[in-house]
Scaffold this active site. Structure first.
Site, PDB file in Angstrom:
ATOM      1  N   ASN A   1       0.788  -1.225   0.000  1.00 50.43           N
ATOM      2  CA  ASN A   1       0.000   0.000   0.000  1.00 50.43           C
ATOM      3  C   ASN A   1       0.823   1.280   0.000  1.00 50.43           C
ATOM      4  OD1 ASN A   1      -2.055  -1.829   0.146  1.00 50.43           O
ATOM      5  ND2 ASN A   1      -2.740  -1.233   2.183  1.00 50.43           N
TER       6      ASN A   1
ATOM      7  N   ASP B   1       0.084  -8.363  -9.179  1.00 54.31           N
ATOM      8  CA  ASP B   1      -0.946  -9.402  -9.229  1.00 54.31           C
ATOM      9  C   ASP B   1      -2.256  -8.760  -9.676  1.00 54.31           C
ATOM     10  OD1 ASP B   1      -2.640  -9.148  -6.262  1.00 54.31           O
ATOM     11  OD2 ASP B   1      -0.709  -8.144  -6.458  1.00 54.31           O
TER      12      ASP B   1
ATOM     13  N   ASN C   1      -4.098  -1.526  -4.665  1.00 46.56           N
ATOM     14  CA  ASN C   1      -3.542  -0.514  -3.772  1.00 46.56           C
ATOM     15  C   ASN C   1      -2.083  -0.169  -4.052  1.00 46.56           C
ATOM     16  OD1 ASN C   1      -5.934  -0.028  -2.390  1.00 46.56           O
ATOM     17  ND2 ASN C   1      -5.561  -1.688  -0.958  1.00 46.56           N
TER      18      ASN C   1
END
Length: 190
Positions: free
Chosen positions: A66, A91, A112
């Site tokens: 993140n 991913d 994110n």
């Protein structure tokens, strides 16, 4: 020089999770080219691959997914690499396990790590390579899915996708994003 960033989470707890296919791709590339990861002038590990055009720098941010943008921004500035020479490997739950999708730009699409990079760079105009990990059980929390260990039934598809993603990174470094899209955006052969 190209900056090739594989996104993931550091530490043994996350090593074999679906969210770490970006790190796995960087490991395959480093092994293939005899490069070793070392500390960097950012919160990341980097490995230098020599080649035409100044070679490329493989990156594994240590900031957790993140907050990946901080390490990416720091490295682009430190090495004075234009954003056009950045490729981010991530991913992707919206792609079936084993599929690849390269793009020259685009939104974060709910990822994110990409959201963090876009926020720090102030642009969506950088190349990305998404590795399909599938959605998993729709009744299960998405975060639980990507942070879980790679299920045995997905392992062959994920392992093959990581190797193909490494091939795609080499294509990007050599021939650019358009050629990478032409070659690698097709469905994997079954």
């Amino acid at each position: 020089m190209k900056l090739v960033v594989g996104l993931g989470n550091p530490g043994p707890k996350y090593r074999d999770t679906l969210h770490n296919v970006g790190f796995m791709t960087m490991d395959v590339l480093a092994a293939r080219h005899g490069a070793a990861f070392e500390s960097a002038p950012a919160d990341a590990l980097t490995a230098r691959v020599r080649g035409a055009g100044g070679g490329w720098l493989l990156v594994k941010p240590l900031t957790f997914m993140n907050r990946s943008g901080a390490a990416v921004g720091d490295l682009l500035r430190f090495y004075k690499i234009p954003v056009e020479d950045l490729l981010v490997v991530v991913d992707e739950v919206a792609l079936p396990a084993g599929h690849l999708r390269a793009r020259p730009s685009g939104s974060a699409g709910g990822h994110n790590g990409l959201k963090s990079i876009i926020g720090v760079l102030g642009t969506e105009q950088f190349s990305r390579l998404r590795i399909g990990v599938g959605r998993g059980d729709p009744r299960r929390d998405l975060a639980d899915h990507v942070l879980s260990m790679i299920p045995p039934d997905l392992r062959p598809a994920i392992d093959e996708a990581v190797v193909r993603a490494a091939d795609a990174v080499e294509c990007f470094a050599r021939d650019g994003i358009e050629k990478t899209m032409q070659v690698f955006n097709a469905s994997p052969q079954v």
